[in-house]
Design a protein around this motif. Structure first.
Motif, mmCIF file in Angstrom:
data_model
loop_
_atom_site.group_PDB
_atom_site.id
_atom_site.type_symbol
_atom_site.label_atom_id
_atom_site.label_comp_id
_atom_site.label_asym_id
_atom_site.label_seq_id
_atom_site.Cartn_x
_atom_site.Cartn_y
_atom_site.Cartn_z
ATOM 1 N N VAL A 48 0.828 -1.203 0.000
ATOM 2 C CA VAL A 48 0.000 0.000 0.000
ATOM 3 C C VAL A 48 0.863 1.253 0.000
ATOM 4 N N GLU A 49 0.564 2.143 -0.906
ATOM 5 C CA GLU A 49 1.256 3.423 -0.927
ATOM 6 C C GLU A 49 0.650 4.354 0.117
ATOM 7 N N GLU A 50 1.430 5.307 0.568
ATOM 8 C CA GLU A 50 0.949 6.250 1.573
ATOM 9 C C GLU A 50 -0.176 7.120 1.005
ATOM 10 N N LEU A 51 -1.127 7.435 1.864
ATOM 11 C CA LEU A 51 -2.296 8.199 1.429
ATOM 12 C C LEU A 51 -2.911 8.899 2.632
ATOM 13 N N THR A 52 -3.353 10.134 2.431
ATOM 14 C CA THR A 52 -4.138 10.850 3.439
ATOM 15 C C THR A 52 -5.521 11.121 2.867
ATOM 16 N N SER A 76 -5.930 2.673 9.003
ATOM 17 C CA SER A 76 -4.563 2.697 9.524
ATOM 18 C C SER A 76 -4.086 1.285 9.853
ATOM 19 N N GLU A 77 -4.954 0.515 10.498
ATOM 20 C CA GLU A 77 -4.603 -0.861 10.862
ATOM 21 C C GLU A 77 -4.328 -1.713 9.625
ATOM 22 N N LEU A 78 -5.222 -1.667 8.654
ATOM 23 C CA LEU A 78 -5.098 -2.528 7.476
ATOM 24 C C LEU A 78 -3.945 -2.118 6.568
ATOM 25 N N SER A 79 -3.548 -0.853 6.638
ATOM 26 C CA SER A 79 -2.470 -0.367 5.775
ATOM 27 C C SER A 79 -1.125 -0.318 6.484
ATOM 28 N N LYS A 82 -0.010 3.324 6.773
ATOM 29 C CA LYS A 82 0.303 4.094 5.564
ATOM 30 C C LYS A 82 -0.872 4.955 5.087
ATOM 31 N N ILE A 83 -2.090 4.561 5.447
ATOM 32 C CA ILE A 83 -3.256 5.384 5.114
ATOM 33 C C ILE A 83 -3.726 6.081 6.383
ATOM 34 N N THR A 84 -3.771 7.393 6.342
ATOM 35 C CA THR A 84 -4.216 8.187 7.479
ATOM 36 C C THR A 84 -5.403 9.049 7.062
ATOM 37 N N CYS A 85 -6.076 9.610 8.047
ATOM 38 C CA CYS A 85 -7.263 10.419 7.786
ATOM 39 C C CYS A 85 -7.120 11.805 8.396
ATOM 40 N N ASN A 86 -7.529 12.785 7.638
ATOM 41 C CA ASN A 86 -7.645 14.147 8.132
ATOM 42 C C ASN A 86 -9.132 14.441 8.280
ATOM 43 N N ILE A 87 -9.633 14.397 9.503
ATOM 44 C CA ILE A 87 -11.069 14.555 9.766
ATOM 45 C C ILE A 87 -11.352 15.991 10.181
ATOM 46 N N THR A 88 -12.096 16.705 9.353
ATOM 47 C CA THR A 88 -12.494 18.079 9.682
ATOM 48 C C THR A 88 -13.718 18.028 10.578
ATOM 49 N N PRO A 89 -13.702 18.704 11.725
ATOM 50 C CA PRO A 89 -14.827 18.631 12.675
ATOM 51 C C PRO A 89 -16.150 19.058 12.054
ATOM 52 N N ALA A 90 -17.214 18.429 12.511
ATOM 53 C CA ALA A 90 -18.556 18.706 11.999
ATOM 54 C C ALA A 90 -18.895 20.189 12.159
ATOM 55 N N LEU A 273 -7.187 5.553 -6.771
ATOM 56 C CA LEU A 273 -6.561 4.683 -5.782
ATOM 57 C C LEU A 273 -6.008 3.418 -6.431
ATOM 58 N N SER A 274 -5.015 2.838 -5.788
ATOM 59 C CA SER A 274 -4.568 1.502 -6.192
ATOM 60 C C SER A 274 -5.600 0.488 -5.710
ATOM 61 N N ASP A 275 -5.544 -0.709 -6.258
ATOM 62 C CA ASP A 275 -6.485 -1.752 -5.829
ATOM 63 C C ASP A 275 -6.355 -2.021 -4.336
ATOM 64 N N ALA A 276 -5.123 -2.029 -3.843
ATOM 65 C CA ALA A 276 -4.897 -2.307 -2.419
ATOM 66 C C ALA A 276 -5.482 -1.199 -1.551
ATOM 67 N N GLN A 277 -5.286 0.049 -1.945
ATOM 68 C CA GLN A 277 -5.855 1.173 -1.187
ATOM 69 C C GLN A 277 -7.370 1.115 -1.182
ATOM 70 N N ARG A 278 -7.932 0.876 -2.362
ATOM 71 C CA ARG A 278 -9.392 0.852 -2.485
ATOM 72 C C ARG A 278 -10.004 -0.273 -1.653
ATOM 73 N N GLU A 279 -9.372 -1.421 -1.669
ATOM 74 C CA GLU A 279 -9.866 -2.555 -0.886
ATOM 75 C C GLU A 279 -9.898 -2.217 0.598
ATOM 76 N N ILE A 280 -8.847 -1.594 1.080
ATOM 77 C CA ILE A 280 -8.774 -1.225 2.496
ATOM 78 C C ILE A 280 -9.839 -0.191 2.844
ATOM 79 N N ILE A 281 -9.992 0.821 2.005
ATOM 80 C CA ILE A 281 -10.956 1.892 2.281
ATOM 81 C C ILE A 281 -12.383 1.358 2.266
ATOM 82 N N TYR A 282 -12.705 0.502 1.304
ATOM 83 C CA TYR A 282 -14.047 -0.069 1.242
ATOM 84 C C TYR A 282 -14.331 -0.943 2.471
ATOM 85 N N ALA A 283 -13.350 -1.733 2.876
ATOM 86 C CA ALA A 283 -13.534 -2.605 4.049
ATOM 87 C C ALA A 283 -13.741 -1.772 5.311
#
Length: 357
Positions: A48-52, A76-79, A82-90, A273-283
């Protein structure tokens, strides 16, 4: 001398065994060009490539907020981090309508949006057919026809045609009526009642067809407390969130309309996204959505039971006759809006759910 020779021979054998075992160690693997390719015990994460991911939650609430945390932790766990999230508050980027524009422009990558948000993301199609009165009236039907059936697939197909990736359904729940004063026990009891509903035209038409007076834009808790309306039509999780049990005298369990939300992404974002990134995000999205469905259904059961045990609240289960009368009025709304919603979905609804002549 013999002892020295034996020592050298034993050392050579040990080195040979170590070399043979190194290919199974999980530390390195020789590629065709002679370079060493790193692998890990969780082989997928190594690829998995790095992604925010830029996330925004336009509709605040404890359950939805928690689902975002679940999503972020899971990717984060599945990657392997390498995949992190920037969550903007509601609330910081505007309400849901503004958030749909941000998603379409690519300023945010993903979010949880309601069925109203889906209508704004996919304009001029009419996606709210899922909320038609009397279409889905139990969670068994919701799971069979929507969550695991053709209805969600149709929503997903139409959304994709408009550059929106509808990843998976969450939930708001089935709606009931609750209010103050005289309760709704029969169809006649709708007459003249002021009922607060979402500001959606077919909701207004349905409430009027029931004999009541629809209003929108009034705070539910304050409106019931001050008597500016007689009742609200709402799902149980929202009613629990806004603590309506503190101001209501009765609940009538009609379960006559369904509302839901979705994990949604900008289509260009998921296509990149790469297939690996997309699989992780969908899961991760599916796990977060399942948490919402499970939690809201548990709230649905426990809140109603608490109200049944509350001596100040009357909980009314409607008769089969009343349910059938409400269904007939629902059919009238279907007919009126047949040409205003997605024609493919409406054709199938009339084939499968509308009573034969």
């Amino acid at each position: 001398m013999k002892r020295l020779y034996a020592l050298i021979l034993a050392l050579a054998m040990a080195l040979s065994l170590a070399a043979c075992g190194s290919s199974d160690s999980g530390e390195s693997e020789q590629t065709d060009d002679g370079a060493a390719a790193e692998t890990t015990d969780d082989g997928a994460a190594a690829e998995v490539e790095e992604l925010t991911i830029n996330l925004y939650n336009p509709v605040a609430g404890e359950v939805t907020d928690t689902s975002y945390t679940i999503f972020a932790d899971k990717v984060s766990e599945l990657s392997g981090g390498k995949i992190t999230c920037n969550i903007t508050p509601a609330g910081t980027l505007g309400a849901e309508r503004e958030a749909t524009q941000l998603l379409l422009m690519g300023d945010i990558d993903m979010g949880v949006f309601s069925i109203d948000g889906l209508d704004w993301l996919v304009p001029d199609v009419g996606m709210s057919w899922i909320c038609l009165p009397g279409l889905l009236t139990s969670y068994e039907e919701v799971d069979e026809y929507y969550n695991n059936g053709w209805m969600f697939e149709r929503h997903k197909e139409v959304a994709a045609e408009h550059g929106v990736d509808l990843i998976c359904p969450g939930e708001f729940g089935l709606k009931v009526y609750m209010g103050t004063g005289e309760p709704i026990r029969t169809m006649d009891d709708f007459a003249g009642k002021i009922i607060r509903i979402p500001d959606v035209q077919f909701h207004h038409d349905y409430i009027e067809a029931l004999g009541a007076m629809p209003v929108s834009g009034i705070d539910m808790y304050t409106g019931l407390q001050q008597g500016t309306m007689d009742a609200v039509q709402n799902n149980i999780p929202a009613s629990e969130l806004f603590k309506l049990e503190e101001v209501i005298d009765w609940i009538t369990l009609t379960w006559d309309m369904y509302g839901n939300n979705f994990w949604v992404a900008n289509g260009d974002f998921t296509a990149s996204l790469s297939d690996a990134q997309r699989e992780i995000i969908y899961a991760a999205a599916e796990e977060a959505a399942q948490y919402v469905r499970d939690t809201y259904r548990e709230v649905n059961d426990t809140w109603v039971e608490e109200c049944r045990n509350n001596p100040d609240i009357e909980v009314i289960d409607i008769s089969d006759e009343m349910k059938a009368e409400m269904q007939e009025i629902g059919y009238q709304i279907w007919e009126e809006y047949r040409d205003k919603f997605d024609p493919v979905a409406m054709e199938r609804i009339f084939e499968e759910f509308y009573p034969a002549d």
